[in-house]
Design a protein around this motif. Sequence first.
Motif, PDB file in Angstrom:
ATOM      1  N   ASP A  61       0.846  -1.189   0.000  1.00  0.00           N
ATOM      2  CA  ASP A  61       0.000   0.000   0.000  1.00  0.00           C
ATOM      3  C   ASP A  61       0.890   1.250   0.000  1.00  0.00           C
ATOM      4  OD1 ASP A  61      -2.156   1.707   0.167  1.00  0.00           O
ATOM      5  OD2 ASP A  61      -2.489   1.360   2.315  1.00  0.00           O
ATOM      6  N   TRP A  62       0.922   1.937  -1.142  1.00  0.00           N
ATOM      7  CA  TRP A  62       1.745   3.126  -1.304  1.00  0.00           C
ATOM      8  C   TRP A  62       0.879   4.369  -1.217  1.00  0.00           C
ATOM      9  CZ3 TRP A  62       7.059   3.008  -2.407  1.00  0.00           C
ATOM     10  CH2 TRP A  62       7.587   1.746  -2.668  1.00  0.00           C
ATOM     11  N   TYR A  63       1.452   5.484  -0.797  1.00  0.00           N
ATOM     12  CA  TYR A  63       0.782   6.773  -0.927  1.00  0.00           C
ATOM     13  C   TYR A  63       1.742   7.739  -1.609  1.00  0.00           C
ATOM     14  CZ  TYR A  63       3.105   8.458   3.390  1.00  0.00           C
ATOM     15  OH  TYR A  63       4.004   8.840   4.343  1.00  0.00           O
ATOM     16  N   GLU A  64       1.170   8.772  -2.249  1.00  0.00           N
ATOM     17  CA  GLU A  64       1.955   9.685  -3.058  1.00  0.00           C
ATOM     18  C   GLU A  64       1.669  11.122  -2.657  1.00  0.00           C
ATOM     19  OE1 GLU A  64       1.906   8.692  -7.254  1.00  0.00           O
ATOM     20  OE2 GLU A  64       1.314   6.631  -6.762  1.00  0.00           O
ATOM     21  N   PHE A  65       2.695  11.970  -2.816  1.00  0.00           N
ATOM     22  CA  PHE A  65       2.545  13.378  -2.475  1.00  0.00           C
ATOM     23  C   PHE A  65       3.640  14.181  -3.166  1.00  0.00           C
ATOM     24  CE2 PHE A  65       5.082  11.341   0.771  1.00  0.00           C
ATOM     25  CZ  PHE A  65       6.133  12.220   1.009  1.00  0.00           C
ATOM     26  N   ALA A  66       3.522  15.496  -3.099  1.00  0.00           N
ATOM     27  CA  ALA A  66       4.462  16.400  -3.763  1.00  0.00           C
ATOM     28  C   ALA A  66       5.446  16.992  -2.767  1.00  0.00           C
ATOM     29  CB  ALA A  66       3.693  17.519  -4.462  1.00  0.00           C
ATOM     30  N   GLY A  67       6.466  17.595  -3.317  1.00  0.00           N
ATOM     31  CA  GLY A  67       7.452  18.305  -2.519  1.00  0.00           C
ATOM     32  C   GLY A  67       8.319  19.152  -3.421  1.00  0.00           C
ATOM     33  N   PHE A  85      11.344  20.249   1.048  1.00  0.00           N
ATOM     34  CA  PHE A  85      10.039  20.431   1.688  1.00  0.00           C
ATOM     35  C   PHE A  85       9.169  19.290   1.195  1.00  0.00           C
ATOM     36  CE2 PHE A  85       5.609  21.801   1.492  1.00  0.00           C
ATOM     37  CZ  PHE A  85       5.384  21.955   2.851  1.00  0.00           C
ATOM     38  N   LEU A  86       8.604  18.525   2.126  1.00  0.00           N
ATOM     39  CA  LEU A  86       7.781  17.365   1.796  1.00  0.00           C
ATOM     40  C   LEU A  86       6.358  17.645   2.262  1.00  0.00           C
ATOM     41  CD1 LEU A  86      10.767  16.394   3.014  1.00  0.00           C
ATOM     42  CD2 LEU A  86       9.946  14.284   2.035  1.00  0.00           C
ATOM     43  N   ASP A  87       5.427  17.710   1.327  1.00  0.00           N
ATOM     44  CA  ASP A  87       4.026  17.983   1.645  1.00  0.00           C
ATOM     45  C   ASP A  87       3.302  16.663   1.908  1.00  0.00           C
ATOM     46  OD1 ASP A  87       1.812  19.484   2.139  1.00  0.00           O
ATOM     47  OD2 ASP A  87       1.392  19.965   0.048  1.00  0.00           O
ATOM     48  N   ASP A  88       3.869  15.895   2.812  1.00  0.00           N
ATOM     49  CA  ASP A  88       3.368  14.568   3.171  1.00  0.00           C
ATOM     50  C   ASP A  88       1.968  14.700   3.783  1.00  0.00           C
ATOM     51  OD1 ASP A  88       2.921  12.065   4.605  1.00  0.00           O
ATOM     52  OD2 ASP A  88       5.083  11.739   4.536  1.00  0.00           O
ATOM     53  N   PRO A  89       0.991  13.912   3.304  1.00  0.00           N
ATOM     54  CA  PRO A  89      -0.352  14.004   3.872  1.00  0.00           C
ATOM     55  C   PRO A  89      -0.414  13.615   5.347  1.00  0.00           C
ATOM     56  CG  PRO A  89      -0.229  12.238   2.241  1.00  0.00           C
ATOM     57  CD  PRO A  89       1.070  12.964   2.192  1.00  0.00           C
ATOM     58  N   LEU A  90       0.617  12.931   5.845  1.00  0.00           N
ATOM     59  CA  LEU A  90       0.667  12.596   7.268  1.00  0.00           C
ATOM     60  C   LEU A  90       1.221  13.748   8.095  1.00  0.00           C
ATOM     61  CD1 LEU A  90       1.982   8.926   6.989  1.00  0.00           C
ATOM     62  CD2 LEU A  90      -0.385   9.730   7.124  1.00  0.00           C
ATOM     63  N   GLY A  91       1.642  14.812   7.427  1.00  0.00           N
ATOM     64  CA  GLY A  91       2.190  15.996   8.089  1.00  0.00           C
ATOM     65  C   GLY A  91       3.361  16.547   7.297  1.00  0.00           C
ATOM     66  N   ALA A  92       3.222  17.751   6.793  1.00  0.00           N
ATOM     67  CA  ALA A  92       4.287  18.376   6.000  1.00  0.00           C
ATOM     68  C   ALA A  92       5.500  18.629   6.890  1.00  0.00           C
ATOM     69  CB  ALA A  92       3.785  19.678   5.402  1.00  0.00           C
ATOM     70  N   TYR A  93       6.700  18.543   6.283  1.00  0.00           N
ATOM     71  CA  TYR A  93       7.927  18.784   7.034  1.00  0.00           C
ATOM     72  C   TYR A  93       9.077  19.151   6.105  1.00  0.00           C
ATOM     73  CZ  TYR A  93       9.204  13.899   5.863  1.00  0.00           C
ATOM     74  OH  TYR A  93       9.497  12.723   5.216  1.00  0.00           O
TER      75      TYR A  93
END
Length: 184
Positions: A61-67, A85-93
């Motif tokens: 199970d993969w998830y995808e996001f931008a940065g 900068f990682l706009d991770d849906p689990l929390g940007a950091y």
Amino acid sequence: MTEIFPLDRRALIAGGALLTAAATAPPTATGAVPLRDFSFQDGRWTVHHRKLRRRLARSTDWYEFAGTTTAGPLMAGLAGYEDNFLDDPLGAYHAEGLRRLDPKTGLWSIWWWDGRFAEIDPPVTGRFENGIGTFFGDSMFDGKAIRVRYIWDMPTAGVPRWQQAFSPDRGATWETNWVMEFRR
């Protein structure tokens, strides 16, 4: 969206120590600037991240996001940085990659500093051969010793790719758990 995180004093000291160590790198025997293996990454990038939701758990199970990433040389190419900068849906950091070349061995060491934590991850070490960079190191995951592997390649011209894999069995098997694809 860029967020500002409060700086942790221990993280600043650790990062300063790492940069001080990089700044004292010896020059090459001839005094020449070495070939910069990471020069392909210089500049600003939009990054497509793909991560496993659960690592070393036989997950598919993969998830995808931008940065975004900005990268460049330090010390005339003997070192480099990667500001993320990682706009991770689990929390940007924010995160930082720091690299240093040992001109005597031709090996790069890469440290990853995740802005959510004060510690800098142990380095992975390796080199580029035939256009592919392969780097290995030891770390801990969920309280267990693991091997870590980074691979830098460019399967599509002008689109660098970074992959991270973990091995719970000293490198007998590998699970790729994170892939970054960089585009201008």
